[in-house]
Design a protein around this motif. Structure first.
Motif, PDB file in Angstrom:
ATOM      1  N   LEU A  12       0.835  -1.206   0.000  1.00 43.35           N
ATOM      2  CA  LEU A  12       0.000   0.000   0.000  1.00 43.35           C
ATOM      3  C   LEU A  12       0.867   1.252   0.000  1.00 43.35           C
ATOM      4  N   ALA A  13       1.948   1.236   0.765  1.00 45.62           N
ATOM      5  CA  ALA A  13       2.873   2.378   0.802  1.00 45.62           C
ATOM      6  C   ALA A  13       3.501   2.612  -0.571  1.00 45.62           C
ATOM      7  N   THR A  14       3.825   1.548  -1.266  1.00 43.39           N
ATOM      8  CA  THR A  14       4.391   1.665  -2.614  1.00 43.39           C
ATOM      9  C   THR A  14       3.378   2.298  -3.572  1.00 43.39           C
ATOM     10  N   LEU A  15       2.139   1.833  -3.509  1.00 44.79           N
ATOM     11  CA  LEU A  15       1.096   2.430  -4.351  1.00 44.79           C
ATOM     12  C   LEU A  15       0.897   3.900  -4.001  1.00 44.79           C
ATOM     13  N   PHE A  16       0.933   4.206  -2.723  1.00 45.99           N
ATOM     14  CA  PHE A  16       0.761   5.587  -2.285  1.00 45.99           C
ATOM     15  C   PHE A  16       1.871   6.469  -2.858  1.00 45.99           C
ATOM     16  N   LYS A  17       3.117   5.988  -2.794  1.00 46.65           N
ATOM     17  CA  LYS A  17       4.245   6.768  -3.329  1.00 46.65           C
ATOM     18  C   LYS A  17       4.092   6.991  -4.830  1.00 46.65           C
ATOM     19  N   ARG A  18       3.610   5.984  -5.539  1.00 41.88           N
ATOM     20  CA  ARG A  18       3.481   6.088  -6.995  1.00 41.88           C
ATOM     21  C   ARG A  18       2.321   6.978  -7.439  1.00 41.88           C
ATOM     22  N   TYR A  19       1.192   6.906  -6.723  1.00 36.53           N
ATOM     23  CA  TYR A  19      -0.026   7.531  -7.239  1.00 36.53           C
ATOM     24  C   TYR A  19      -0.579   8.683  -6.400  1.00 36.53           C
ATOM     25  N   SER A  20       0.041   8.999  -5.292  1.00 37.63           N
ATOM     26  CA  SER A  20      -0.521  10.050  -4.431  1.00 37.63           C
ATOM     27  C   SER A  20      -0.546  11.414  -5.124  1.00 37.63           C
ATOM     28  N   ARG A  21       0.511  11.729  -5.884  1.00 38.66           N
ATOM     29  CA  ARG A  21       0.521  13.017  -6.598  1.00 38.66           C
ATOM     30  C   ARG A  21      -0.606  13.095  -7.619  1.00 38.66           C
ATOM     31  N   LEU A  22      -0.825  12.023  -8.335  1.00 36.69           N
ATOM     32  CA  LEU A  22      -1.892  11.972  -9.335  1.00 36.69           C
ATOM     33  C   LEU A  22      -3.257  12.147  -8.672  1.00 36.69           C
ATOM     34  N   VAL A  23      -3.504  11.406  -7.606  1.00 35.27           N
ATOM     35  CA  VAL A  23      -4.796  11.468  -6.912  1.00 35.27           C
ATOM     36  C   VAL A  23      -5.018  12.864  -6.336  1.00 35.27           C
ATOM     37  N   ARG A  24      -3.998  13.419  -5.692  1.00 39.52           N
ATOM     38  CA  ARG A  24      -4.139  14.758  -5.103  1.00 39.52           C
ATOM     39  C   ARG A  24      -4.354  15.805  -6.190  1.00 39.52           C
ATOM     40  N   GLY A  25      -3.655  15.657  -7.322  1.00 46.69           N
ATOM     41  CA  GLY A  25      -3.812  16.607  -8.428  1.00 46.69           C
ATOM     42  C   GLY A  25      -5.226  16.613  -8.991  1.00 46.69           C
ATOM     43  N   VAL A  26      -5.779  15.434  -9.182  1.00 42.74           N
ATOM     44  CA  VAL A  26      -7.161  15.326  -9.668  1.00 42.74           C
ATOM     45  C   VAL A  26      -8.108  15.957  -8.636  1.00 42.74           C
ATOM     46  N   GLY A  27      -7.884  15.619  -7.363  1.00 41.05           N
ATOM     47  CA  GLY A  27      -8.720  16.181  -6.304  1.00 41.05           C
ATOM     48  C   GLY A  27      -8.630  17.687  -6.232  1.00 41.05           C
ATOM     49  N   LEU A  28      -7.445  18.216  -6.396  1.00 44.80           N
ATOM     50  CA  LEU A  28      -7.254  19.671  -6.333  1.00 44.80           C
ATOM     51  C   LEU A  28      -7.957  20.366  -7.497  1.00 44.80           C
ATOM     52  N   ARG A  29      -7.893  19.774  -8.679  1.00 47.41           N
ATOM     53  CA  ARG A  29      -8.572  20.376  -9.832  1.00 47.41           C
ATOM     54  C   ARG A  29     -10.081  20.389  -9.651  1.00 47.41           C
ATOM     55  N   ILE A  30     -10.629  19.348  -9.085  1.00 49.68           N
ATOM     56  CA  ILE A  30     -12.081  19.264  -8.934  1.00 49.68           C
ATOM     57  C   ILE A  30     -12.561  20.043  -7.714  1.00 49.68           C
ATOM     58  N   LEU A  31     -11.870  19.888  -6.592  1.00 47.06           N
ATOM     59  CA  LEU A  31     -12.336  20.491  -5.338  1.00 47.06           C
ATOM     60  C   LEU A  31     -11.857  21.927  -5.139  1.00 47.06           C
ATOM     61  N   ARG A  32     -10.756  22.300  -5.795  1.00 44.15           N
ATOM     62  CA  ARG A  32     -10.209  23.663  -5.707  1.00 44.15           C
ATOM     63  C   ARG A  32      -9.890  24.093  -4.273  1.00 44.15           C
ATOM     64  N   ASP A  33      -9.464  23.142  -3.462  1.00 44.60           N
ATOM     65  CA  ASP A  33      -9.090  23.451  -2.092  1.00 44.60           C
ATOM     66  C   ASP A  33      -8.060  22.407  -1.650  1.00 44.60           C
ATOM     67  N   ALA A  34      -6.892  22.880  -1.187  1.00 43.95           N
ATOM     68  CA  ALA A  34      -5.793  21.978  -0.848  1.00 43.95           C
ATOM     69  C   ALA A  34      -6.142  21.032   0.295  1.00 43.95           C
ATOM     70  N   SER A  35      -6.785  21.535   1.326  1.00 44.47           N
ATOM     71  CA  SER A  35      -7.100  20.654   2.461  1.00 44.47           C
ATOM     72  C   SER A  35      -8.148  19.614   2.079  1.00 44.47           C
ATOM     73  N   GLU A  36      -9.100  19.992   1.247  1.00 47.31           N
ATOM     74  CA  GLU A  36     -10.094  19.020   0.773  1.00 47.31           C
ATOM     75  C   GLU A  36      -9.433  17.979  -0.132  1.00 47.31           C
ATOM     76  N   ALA A  37      -8.468  18.410  -0.943  1.00 43.67           N
ATOM     77  CA  ALA A  37      -7.743  17.461  -1.802  1.00 43.67           C
ATOM     78  C   ALA A  37      -6.938  16.482  -0.949  1.00 43.67           C
ATOM     79  N   ASP A  38      -6.345  16.961   0.146  1.00 41.06           N
ATOM     80  CA  ASP A  38      -5.611  16.078   1.054  1.00 41.06           C
ATOM     81  C   ASP A  38      -6.545  15.058   1.705  1.00 41.06           C
ATOM     82  N   ASP A  39      -7.718  15.523   2.112  1.00 39.07           N
ATOM     83  CA  ASP A  39      -8.701  14.607   2.695  1.00 39.07           C
ATOM     84  C   ASP A  39      -9.143  13.564   1.672  1.00 39.07           C
ATOM     85  N   LEU A  40      -9.338  14.005   0.438  1.00 33.63           N
ATOM     86  CA  LEU A  40      -9.719  13.082  -0.628  1.00 33.63           C
ATOM     87  C   LEU A  40      -8.625  12.037  -0.851  1.00 33.63           C
ATOM     88  N   LEU A  41      -7.375  12.468  -0.830  1.00 30.82           N
ATOM     89  CA  LEU A  41      -6.247  11.558  -1.001  1.00 30.82           C
ATOM     90  C   LEU A  41      -6.293  10.436   0.043  1.00 30.82           C
TER      91      LEU A  41
END
Length: 186
Positions: A12-41
């Motif tokens: 799980l940690a390996t997947l997190f390292k590989r895809y966390s930036r992608l997931v957070r980026g998508v979340g940030l574009r949709i939610l337009r809020d850094a803390s909400e994107a972190d929660d989504l991640l």
């Protein structure tokens, strides 16, 4: 994903390292809020941890699967935040000026609703309609939450909401409702 399904934390940690930036980026574009994107991640990777066995590599790659899960969760979260007026920004200085100048506020309100007073508008509503509209517009509750709070069915709450709005429209625009012919029908 098989290892994650077997509750291997390193996988799980390996997947997190590989895809966390992608997931957070998508979340940030949709939610337009850094803390909400972190929660989504966090939410997405908890989902991956819990539902790893649901993933089918024959249907899609892990990358496309996690992006799809992220989009779905982000859009649901954005709708929830919009219903709570999260994205409504109020200029507090202008609001303070507006409320401090009651004569000006009254002029603006009179220009919008004519000689109808707020109390007369509210008197035209039933108690259930007033409560429903107040909880929805001023406190940001969803229909489901209002139904629980008022101990009524969702259908009743929707009825109170739409009937209350219709009554207010008739009070504010007594001659002709916008988008309707002179008889109040489409």
């Amino acid at each position: 994903m098989t290892q994650v399904g077997e509750k291997n934390r390193e996988a799980l940690a390996t997947l997190f390292k590989r895809y966390s930036r992608l997931v957070r980026g998508v979340g940030l574009r949709i939610l337009r809020d850094a803390s909400e994107a972190d929660d989504l991640l966090q939410d997405v990777f908890l989902f991956v941890h819990r539902k790893a066995l649901v993933f089918d590599p024959d249907k899609s790659s892990f990358r496309s699967w996690i992006v799809q899960m992220t989009y779905q969760r982000a859009i649901d979260r954005r709708r929830y935040l919009q219903s709570r007026h999260f994205y409504t920004h109020l200029d507090l200085e202008r609001a303070a000026d507006f409320t401090s100048h009651s004569d000006r506020r009254d002029e603006v309100f009179t220009a919008v609703v004519g000689n109808t007073t707020i109390s007369r508008l509210l008197d035209s509503l039933t108690e259930d309609q007033r409560n429903t509209l107040s909880l929805h517009f001023f406190e940001g509750y969803t229909f489901d939450e209002i139904a629980v709070k008022l101990d009524q069915s969702l259908g009743n709450i929707r009825n109170h909401y739409y009937r209350g709005l219709e009554k207010l429209r008739k009070q504010i625009f007594p001659g002709r409702l916008p988008g309707r012919n002179g008889y109040g029908r489409k």
